[in-house]
Motif scaffolding. Structure first.
Motif, PDB file in Angstrom:
ATOM      1  N   GLU A  30      12.139 -16.298   1.081  1.00 10.94           N
ATOM      2  CA  GLU A  30      12.162 -16.525   2.530  1.00 10.94           C
ATOM      3  C   GLU A  30      12.503 -15.102   3.194  1.00 10.94           C
ATOM      4  N   LEU A  31      12.168 -14.176   2.281  1.00 12.31           N
ATOM      5  CA  LEU A  31      12.625 -12.587   3.186  1.00 12.31           C
ATOM      6  C   LEU A  31      11.343 -12.080   3.958  1.00 12.31           C
ATOM      7  N   ASP A  32      10.558 -12.675   4.212  1.00 12.67           N
ATOM      8  CA  ASP A  32       9.226 -11.882   4.809  1.00 12.67           C
ATOM      9  C   ASP A  32       9.608 -11.800   6.349  1.00 12.67           C
ATOM     10  N   ASP A  33      10.230 -13.088   6.944  1.00 12.90           N
ATOM     11  CA  ASP A  33      10.753 -12.630   8.477  1.00 12.90           C
ATOM     12  C   ASP A  33      11.942 -11.886   8.735  1.00 12.90           C
ATOM     13  N   PRO A  34      13.075 -12.206   7.905  1.00 12.51           N
ATOM     14  CA  PRO A  34      14.227 -11.011   7.963  1.00 12.51           C
ATOM     15  C   PRO A  34      13.436  -9.619   8.039  1.00 12.51           C
ATOM     16  N   LEU A  35      12.642  -9.157   7.015  1.00  9.91           N
ATOM     17  CA  LEU A  35      12.309  -7.850   6.868  1.00  9.91           C
ATOM     18  C   LEU A  35      11.317  -7.403   8.085  1.00  9.91           C
ATOM     19  N   CYS A  36      10.550  -8.173   8.570  1.00  6.66           N
ATOM     20  CA  CYS A  36       9.822  -7.859   9.689  1.00  6.66           C
ATOM     21  C   CYS A  36      10.643  -7.710  10.828  1.00  6.66           C
ATOM     22  N   PHE A  54       2.893  -4.044   3.729  1.00  8.00           N
ATOM     23  CA  PHE A  54       3.468  -3.835   2.294  1.00  8.00           C
ATOM     24  C   PHE A  54       3.745  -5.241   1.676  1.00  8.00           C
ATOM     25  N   GLN A  55       3.538  -5.078   0.443  1.00  7.04           N
ATOM     26  CA  GLN A  55       3.722  -6.388  -0.377  1.00  7.04           C
ATOM     27  C   GLN A  55       4.333  -5.926  -1.951  1.00  7.04           C
ATOM     28  N   ALA A  56       5.627  -6.426  -2.137  1.00 11.87           N
ATOM     29  CA  ALA A  56       6.397  -6.171  -3.215  1.00 11.87           C
ATOM     30  C   ALA A  56       6.633  -7.513  -4.286  1.00 11.87           C
ATOM     31  N   ASP A  57       6.649  -7.102  -5.450  1.00 15.74           N
ATOM     32  CA  ASP A  57       6.849  -8.093  -6.357  1.00 15.74           C
ATOM     33  C   ASP A  57       8.276  -7.959  -6.920  1.00 15.74           C
ATOM     34  N   ILE A  58       9.223  -8.971  -6.365  1.00 18.49           N
ATOM     35  CA  ILE A  58      10.647  -9.062  -6.608  1.00 18.49           C
ATOM     36  C   ILE A  58      11.129 -10.100  -7.237  1.00 18.49           C
ATOM     37  N   MET A  59      11.567 -10.141  -8.439  1.00 16.73           N
ATOM     38  CA  MET A  59      12.115 -11.351  -9.325  1.00 16.73           C
ATOM     39  C   MET A  59      10.964 -12.144  -9.315  1.00 16.73           C
ATOM     40  N   GLY A  60       9.864 -11.912  -9.493  1.00 19.78           N
ATOM     41  CA  GLY A  60       8.648 -13.005  -9.567  1.00 19.78           C
ATOM     42  C   GLY A  60       8.003 -13.470  -8.440  1.00 19.78           C
ATOM     43  N   GLU A  61       8.726 -12.976  -7.069  1.00 20.48           N
ATOM     44  CA  GLU A  61       8.409 -13.407  -5.879  1.00 20.48           C
ATOM     45  C   GLU A  61       7.507 -12.259  -5.044  1.00 20.48           C
ATOM     46  N   SER A  62       6.703 -12.652  -4.361  1.00 16.30           N
ATOM     47  CA  SER A  62       5.787 -11.667  -3.720  1.00 16.30           C
ATOM     48  C   SER A  62       6.468 -11.841  -1.901  1.00 16.30           C
ATOM     49  N   THR A  82       6.216  -9.887   1.507  1.00 17.48           N
ATOM     50  CA  THR A  82       5.155  -9.113   2.373  1.00 17.48           C
ATOM     51  C   THR A  82       6.096  -8.864   3.637  1.00 17.48           C
ATOM     52  N   TRP A  83       5.787  -7.792   4.133  1.00 20.08           N
ATOM     53  CA  TRP A  83       6.260  -7.151   5.410  1.00 20.08           C
ATOM     54  C   TRP A  83       5.537  -6.276   6.061  1.00 20.08           C
ATOM     55  N   ILE A  84       5.759  -6.185   7.267  1.00 17.06           N
ATOM     56  CA  ILE A  84       5.187  -5.079   8.147  1.00 17.06           C
ATOM     57  C   ILE A  84       6.239  -4.005   8.836  1.00 17.06           C
TER      58      ILE A  84
END
Length: 646
Positions: free
Chosen positions: A127-133, A186-194, A196-198
């Motif tokens: 659930e890191l997409d929203d914090p990163l955006c 951007f989309q990164a593969d971190i610990m097996g999870e995708s 995505t952030w803008i």
């Protein structure tokens, strides 16, 4: 008969509670209640039967009971009490009390909320997409105290985003990049999870007035804490020191990732902190002690869970040693080779430096330098392989040992997974389409772009496809220009047709008026012949001939007069078209210049525009008032003259 139920002991009345009663129960203001609900993840509900009216907002009663035991309520009350003390001391001008209160101000701690939301570290990554955006958005916004955006908040977001980008670049985890009008995806593969952030484009931003920034700042408060935990755990899992050290001279030059120094540690970050004791208090960007303690506990629990899973999978596997788990993960991820592995790149001053540096380092580039940072020696370009340029042509002497390409070359190469031919991205040349890696053929209705087939053939080793792709790109560009020329020709022909139709209509009107005039003249001649008995036939014929000659000369003069009018109409239409085109181009130029203004210049421009609008409005009012006065005076004079005549 059964026992009668008391009112309010079951049903919706028991399960739900209105917001007004919840505020009264928790003894909080509406703003504090909204902030607490955002931090705890509690949202309004919609019961089928609204027992207090349809204009009320309802919550689950168990959620409100859950909020009643939240420790943040005590912190909010302490802050309210502290605020009253500050107001009282300021009114009495007690400077000593104000200094003491400034040092003892209660602070909000959100560490326990992170542990409640994410029991496992993988849940936080998922659930890191929203914090990163949100963090990336506020990292590019200007500080404005009117809406509550403090400069320290913006700096903190920039630091968290840069640390996360540094981890992605260090582990070569970047997988997809796409550039759109909104920003960089951007989309990164971190610990097996995708993940995505803008990241928005780095332009001068204007804060709209119709946005509720208090809600966004509340979310940002929680997301900052989450990002701190995530960055700490990611760095410690790779045996890296956190926070990374910052080189002040490089940071002053805005070198982004080049200003961070990543230090590897032989043991975990937890042991390092325990061994150093209080020696890290002076380290910049240091996390609070309580946050570090909880993060270390979370890291140890996650490490133990990973070790248990490894032993359950294979107890005798040599790579399942719990003491070497983090080291194996570090070596496996850091050993990934990117498409720019071993390459050294120079970035021109006109390209987006931060995004390209992040992409190149995440793709394995050995060295990334700016054009302005190169020395003036002869061997300043020795060791470099690529030069990213966004100009129509290379200025100065061209180094034949370098590949000069446009910025799209970097993004397309990362998405393709290999270095594409640089001949397709030479400076000033038309570029191939920038395909989105987030859209598949099934999502796009089975459509497959032609450049995707070109990339597949390049991967297969077909070298002849480069010339074919270049030919297709040039053909598409030529078709665009041809379409533009056809549109211009079509517009010109339509204008000529309209002009010819207008000329024909005017000629028809002229001919019909001439025919009507001739009929009237003939009737007049007949009347004169009947009425004048003393005129002879010869005199009548002579008069008729004279009248017709006069009519012919008059018609010829009318035609001569109308022909220049038609020419004048055509010239007037051309002038109107050219004038409208010039006005449109001037307006587009003004709009573009306005977008490129800085924040200070934009405020000055808006103030000047408001003053000009006010002047124009005042002038219009005065003009209308003068017209009314003149009309009233003319009416009075007319009435006075009328009375005199009477």
């Amino acid at each position: 008969m059964g026992r009668e139920k008391k009112k309010g002991t079951s049903g919706n009345v028991k399960a739900f509670i209105s917001r007004e009663k919840a505020l009264k129960k928790l003894q909080l203001s509406l703003q504090e209640f909204r902030r607490l609900c955002i931090l705890k993840g509690i949202y309004p509900r919609d019961p089928r039967k609204k027992f207090e009216g349809s204009d009320k907002t309802y919550y689950l009663r168990k959620d409100i009971d859950f909020l009643a035991h939240e420790r943040l309520i005590g912190t909010i009350r302490q802050q309210n009490s502290h605020r009253k003390k500050v107001v009282k001391a300021r009114s009495k001008r007690r400077i000593d009390i104000l200094k003491r209160l400034a040092l003892s101000a209660p602070k909000t701690r959100l560490d326990h909320l992170v542990l409640e939301r994410y029991p496992n570290f993988v849940d936080a990554i998922r659930e890191l997409d929203d914090p990163l955006c949100i963090v990336a958005l506020f990292a590019n916004l200007p500080a404005d105290h009117n809406v509550g955006i403090a400069p320290e908040r913006v700096s903190r977001c920039q630091c968290l985003l840069r640390e996360f980008h540094n981890y992605v670049a260090h582990t070569n985890s970047l997988r997809r990049v796409f550039v759109s009008i909104k920003g960089y995806y951007f989309q990164a593969d971190i610990m097996g999870e995708s993940v995505t952030w803008i990241t928005p484009h780095r332009f001068s931003q204007i804060l709209p007035a119709d946005v509720d920034y208090s809600v966004m700042l509340t979310f940002l408060e929680l997301y900052e804490c989450i990002m701190s935990f995530v960055n700490f755990r990611l760095y410690t899992s790779q045996n890296l020191a956190y926070p990374p050290k910052i080189l002040r001279p490089a940071d002053a030059k805005a070198l982004e990732l080049s200003s961070l120094v990543v230090e590897k540690t032989a043991k975990s970050d937890v042991d390092r902190r325990q061994g150093q004791g209080d020696g890290d208090k002076d380290e910049p960007n240091q996390l609070p002690a309580e946050t570090v303690k909880i993060a270390e506990k979370l890291a140890m629990e996650a490490k133990n869970e990973e070790d248990d899973d490894d032993y359950e999978f294979d107890d005798e596997a040599p790579g399942n040693d719990p003491d070497m788990a983090d080291g194996d993960e570090s070596s496996s991820q850091a050993g990934r080779s990117g498409v720019f592995n071993g390459k050294s790149v120079v970035l021109g001053r006109e390209v987006p430096y931060a995004e390209l540096e992040f992409c190149l380092r995440a793709a394995g580039a050995e060295k990334v330098s700016r054009e302005d940072d190169l020395t003036d020696t002869e061997n300043r370009l020795s060791g470099y392989t690529h030069w990213i340029i966004d100009r129509p042509k290379v200025s100065g002497n061209r180094d034949m040992s370098l590949e000069y390409v446009q910025p799209q070359y970097v993004f397309d190469s990362i998405n393709a997974g290999l270095l594409l031919p640089p001949s397709l991205y030479t400076p000033g040349a038309p570029l191939p389409p920038h395909l989105s890696p987030f859209v598949s053929e099934e999502d796009d209705g089975g459509y497959r772009p032609w450049f995707k087939d070109i990339i597949e053939r390049i991967k297969a080793g077909d070298t002849s496809v480069v010339e074919e792709a270049a030919a297709v790109v040039y053909t598409e560009e030529a078709a665009k220009y041809d379409k533009t020329g056809d549109r211009k020709k079509k517009r010109t022909s339509e204008e000529n047709n309209r002009r010819n139709e207008a000329v024909k209509d005017s000629q028809e009107v002229h001919n019909s008026s001439a025919a009507n005039t001739k009929e009237v003249v003939d009737k007049d001649l007949e009347m004169e012949i009947e009425n004048s008995s003393h005129d002879t036939a010869e005199e009548t014929v002579a008069k008729e001939l004279d009248n017709r000659i006069d009519d012919g000369s008059a018609q010829g003069a009318d035609k001569k007069d109308e022909e220049p009018e038609d020419d004048e109409d055509e010239e007037g239409e051309e002038e109107k078209i050219s004038k409208s085109n010039s006005e449109r181009m001037d307006k587009e130029g003004r709009d573009m210049a306005t977008l490129m203004l800085s924040r200070k210049k934009m405020r000055q421009y808006q103030k000047h525009k408001r003053m000009e609008d006010h002047k124009l409005a005042t002038r219009d009012k005065l003009t209308q008032k003068r017209k009314r006065l003149e009309a009233a005076r003319a009416e009075r004079e007319a009435n006075k003259a009328k009375r005199k005549r009477q």
